[in-house]
Design an enzyme around this catalytic site. Structure first.
Site, PDB file in Angstrom:
ATOM      1  N   CYS A   1       0.816  -1.220   0.000  1.00 13.47           N
ATOM      2  CA  CYS A   1       0.000   0.000   0.000  1.00 13.47           C
ATOM      3  C   CYS A   1       0.846   1.263   0.000  1.00 13.47           C
ATOM      4  O   CYS A   1       0.431   2.299  -0.522  1.00 13.47           O
ATOM      5  CB  CYS A   1      -0.918   0.017   1.225  1.00 13.47           C
ATOM      6  SG  CYS A   1      -1.866  -1.486   1.497  1.00 13.47           S
TER       7      CYS A   1
ATOM      8  N   ASP B   1      -2.301  -4.025   7.685  1.00 11.08           N
ATOM      9  CA  ASP B   1      -3.411  -4.825   8.203  1.00 11.08           C
ATOM     10  C   ASP B   1      -3.435  -6.219   7.588  1.00 11.08           C
ATOM     11  O   ASP B   1      -3.662  -7.210   8.267  1.00 11.08           O
ATOM     12  CB  ASP B   1      -4.745  -4.125   7.903  1.00 11.08           C
ATOM     13  CG  ASP B   1      -4.951  -2.876   8.743  1.00 11.08           C
ATOM     14  OD1 ASP B   1      -4.005  -2.465   9.434  1.00 11.08           O
ATOM     15  OD2 ASP B   1      -6.052  -2.310   8.701  1.00 11.08           O
TER      16      ASP B   1
ATOM     17  N   LYS C   1      -5.097   2.774   8.126  1.00 14.16           N
ATOM     18  CA  LYS C   1      -5.075   3.645   9.303  1.00 14.16           C
ATOM     19  C   LYS C   1      -4.278   4.916   9.096  1.00 14.16           C
ATOM     20  O   LYS C   1      -4.472   5.888   9.820  1.00 14.16           O
ATOM     21  CB  LYS C   1      -4.517   2.883  10.522  1.00 14.16           C
ATOM     22  CG  LYS C   1      -5.234   1.574  10.824  1.00 14.16           C
ATOM     23  CD  LYS C   1      -6.736   1.736  10.895  1.00 14.16           C
ATOM     24  CE  LYS C   1      -7.468   0.414  11.018  1.00 14.16           C
ATOM     25  NZ  LYS C   1      -7.263  -0.530   9.911  1.00 14.16           N
TER      26      LYS C   1
ATOM     27  N   GLU D   1      -9.344  -6.527  13.542  1.00 16.05           N
ATOM     28  CA  GLU D   1     -10.310  -6.846  12.494  1.00 16.05           C
ATOM     29  C   GLU D   1     -10.469  -8.362  12.392  1.00 16.05           C
ATOM     30  O   GLU D   1      -9.495  -9.096  12.479  1.00 16.05           O
ATOM     31  CB  GLU D   1      -9.838  -6.297  11.145  1.00 16.05           C
ATOM     32  CG  GLU D   1      -9.849  -4.788  11.090  1.00 16.05           C
ATOM     33  CD  GLU D   1      -9.345  -4.234   9.776  1.00 16.05           C
ATOM     34  OE1 GLU D   1      -9.496  -3.037   9.557  1.00 16.05           O
ATOM     35  OE2 GLU D   1      -8.779  -5.015   8.963  1.00 16.05           O
TER      36      GLU D   1
ATOM     37  N   SER E   1     -12.564  -6.039   8.746  1.00 16.68           N
ATOM     38  CA  SER E   1     -11.869  -5.512   7.585  1.00 16.68           C
ATOM     39  C   SER E   1     -12.895  -4.980   6.597  1.00 16.68           C
ATOM     40  O   SER E   1     -14.038  -5.444   6.553  1.00 16.68           O
ATOM     41  CB  SER E   1     -11.056  -6.630   6.930  1.00 16.68           C
ATOM     42  OG  SER E   1     -10.704  -6.291   5.616  1.00 16.68           O
TER      43      SER E   1
END
Length: 559
Positions: free
Chosen positions: A52, A84, A127, A448, A474
């Site tokens: 990401c 994540d 986040k 999550e 999620s």
């Protein structure tokens, strides 16, 4: 009255007393002329630990060059991110929501310590985007957010696959529905490059929400990672932040009640993540906007679900980009009168002015339905209440034919216990799974639950059992699941005293989450309940001691 463009930074650059400060700045590239320019901080969440954010350093360089070619001075600094997807299902996931607060704190610390006149922040994973916005809200200096963009889907067996495909393949493999070769093939194809998870999961949800808030450039939420568009937006952000400094246009001028209503509207129309509830509440609390959890239901009643995007639909953000992207969707909603067009944005124009010349979506009716033929007439996120969750909890009902269930409780004290039971085929149709002590305080960190929910889908139980938790989900989760149960178990919520076999009702149509127990029985059980002792040190312990309710955004910077 003219604005002094370097009003903040002049505190550390002007006068004889500041000669030592200037001496240190000279060592990092400042020249005499730079001390008279506005200094813009560039908060980079670049990291090699997640796809990401692995490309964000390139974007930060574009912004820096743009600022410095437009008579500003830029200073790039790093802040953290965690993945994540990589930490999912492990102890590491306890740090995910905590990282949002650490990111906000770290940007706050650097921007105030260095007295920046403006800020450009880059984010990619779930986040760091709300973390950046919370920092902007606290600082209230001219600021622009830039999204790192969405990943392209992978290909396996001539079909698109993504990160949720492999999470669901875990359940399929355990159930004997796919062989080892296919299992490995999906794993190797799921993430073909850099960029945020491709469906309308949390990253893309927050990107569209931030665009609707007016804090990023028009159309930027649907950019493909490492595309020319993102490089152009990064450079444009550098120019815009200097214009914001000239106009003295700050986050408090943009992040208004109308802006948050616009963000919720876009999330509802696109089928966004349940995490958006948590993050938008946190951002609103930070900027001082009166937004509460019940507002999501009020807006959902007015906004149809239009997007057939994953996890419950067929398409990914890259598909939406091909037919007109987030800008095209904003245009649809503006033309329908569903957005506040007079809300101000970082361009210095109103939302309506930003999109008035946006071309209509093309060949889109499979990806984005027309307003007269929606996937659902009302929004897909439902805030539910009842004796289990009097402060509220969140369900996502997109793609569900069955939106209610009443069944016996299956109690699990952690995510790991539940996943083991699912993979061992110890869960039966009609049951309601309860995963507790996974809330903000109890986790700590509000993990999550993608691993168990994806495993349920893979096992073929996604629409046949219910699941409730004081943890989160999620953006890739779908099914008859309810998260953010509040108060959480660790705080003495009713979820803490549920027992095996208690009859639990999830009814999204009635917005109800309840257990068939009398008030007297609940009170009796609560008298014998005690919170679990804290077993963590360091940042998790600090977080557990300071974090607030999930129904108020689970923030640590609070009254």
């Amino acid at each position: 009255m003219s604005v002094k463009l370097n009003e903040r930074s002049s505190r550390i650059t002007e006068g004889d007393k500041r000669a030592p400060n200037r001496a240190m700045l000279r060592a990092v590239g400042f020249k005499d002329a730079d001390f008279e320019k506005p200094i813009v901080g560039i908060a980079s969440t670049w990291s090699e630990i997640t796809p990401c954010n692995a490309h964000i350093n390139k974007l930060a360089v574009e912004a820096k060059n743009s600022i410095e070619s437009s008579n500003g001075k830029a200073q790039t600094f790093g802040t953290i991110t965690v993945s994540d997807g990589i930490s999912m299902g492990t102890e590491g996931m306890k740090y995910s929501l905590v990282s949002r607060e650490v990111i906000a704190d770290s940007i706050d610390v650097v921007a105030n310590a260095q007295a920046f006149d403006g800020l450009v922040a880059f984010g990619g994973c779930d986040k760091n985007m709300p973390g950046c916005l919370m920092a902007m809200a606290r600082l209230n200096i001219p600021s622009v957010f830039v999204y790192g963009g969405t990943i392209m889907p992978g290909k396996y067996d001539n079909k698109d696959v993504d990160i949720v495909s492999i999470f669901e393949a875990v359940g399929q493999h355990a159930a004997g529905k796919i062989d080892d070769e296919k299992f490995k093939g999906i794993e190797c194809a799921a993430c073909p490059g850099h960029g945020s998870c491709g469906g309308m999961y949390t990253a893309n949800t927050m990107a569209t929400a931030i665009e609707a808030l007016g804090m990023s450039l028009p159309g930027s939420a649907s950019n493909i990672s490492e595309s020319k568009n993102i490089l152009q937006d990064s450079a444009e952000a550098g120019k815009i932040v200097l214009k914001l400094i000239e106009k003295n246009l700050r986050p408090k001028d943009i992040l208004t009640r109308k802006a948050f209503e616009n963000a919720i509207t876009v999330v509802m129309a696109l089928g966004g993540s349940t995490n958006s509830v948590l993050h938008l509440l946190a951002m609103a609390k930070t900027i001082g906007v009166d937004l509460n959890i019940d507002d999501f239901n009020k807006i959902a009643e007015k906004v149809p679900l239009l997007a057939d995007l994953k996890p419950s639909g067929k398409f990914v953000m890259a598909d939406l980009a091909k037919v007109g992207g987030s800008a095209g969707v904003m245009k649809v909603l503006l033309d329908a009168g569903l957005l506040h067009g007079d809300a101000m944005t970082v361009t210095g124009k109103t939302l309506k002015e930003n999109y008035e010349n946006t071309p209509p979506l093309s060949d889109h009716h499979e990806i984005i339905r027309s307003l007269d033929n929606p996937l659902r007439k009302t929004g897909h996120l439902v805030i539910m209440k009842g004796n289990i969750s009097p402060n509220g909890c969140v369900a996502k009902v997109s793609g569900l034919e069955k939106t209610s269930i009443t069944g016996p409780a299956r109690i699990f004290e952690s995510e790991e216990e539940c996943l083991d039971a699912i993979l061992s085929k110890k869960i039966s149709e009609g049951e309601v799974i309860v995963i507790r002590y996974e809330g903000p305080k109890g986790g700590p960190g509000m993990r999550e639950m993608l691993a168990p929910t994806a495993a349920l889908v893979g096992e073929g139980l996604g629409d046949k059992v219910g699941l409730i938790t004081d943890g989160r989900f999620s953006g890739g989760t779908h099914g008859l699941v309810v998260g953010h149960v509040c108060p959480e178990a660790q705080a003495g919520g009713v979820i803490a005293v549920l027992k095996e076999g208690d009859m639990i009702t999830i009814n999204a149509d009635h917005k109800e989450l309840s257990v068939d127990l009398s008030d007297e029985e609940i009170e009796k059980r609560m008298k014998n309940w005690k919170p679990k002792p804290m077993k963590y040190a360091g940042v998790l312990r600090k977080y557990a001691k300071t974090v607030g309710l999930a129904s108020e955004g689970a923030i640590t910077d609070r009254d």
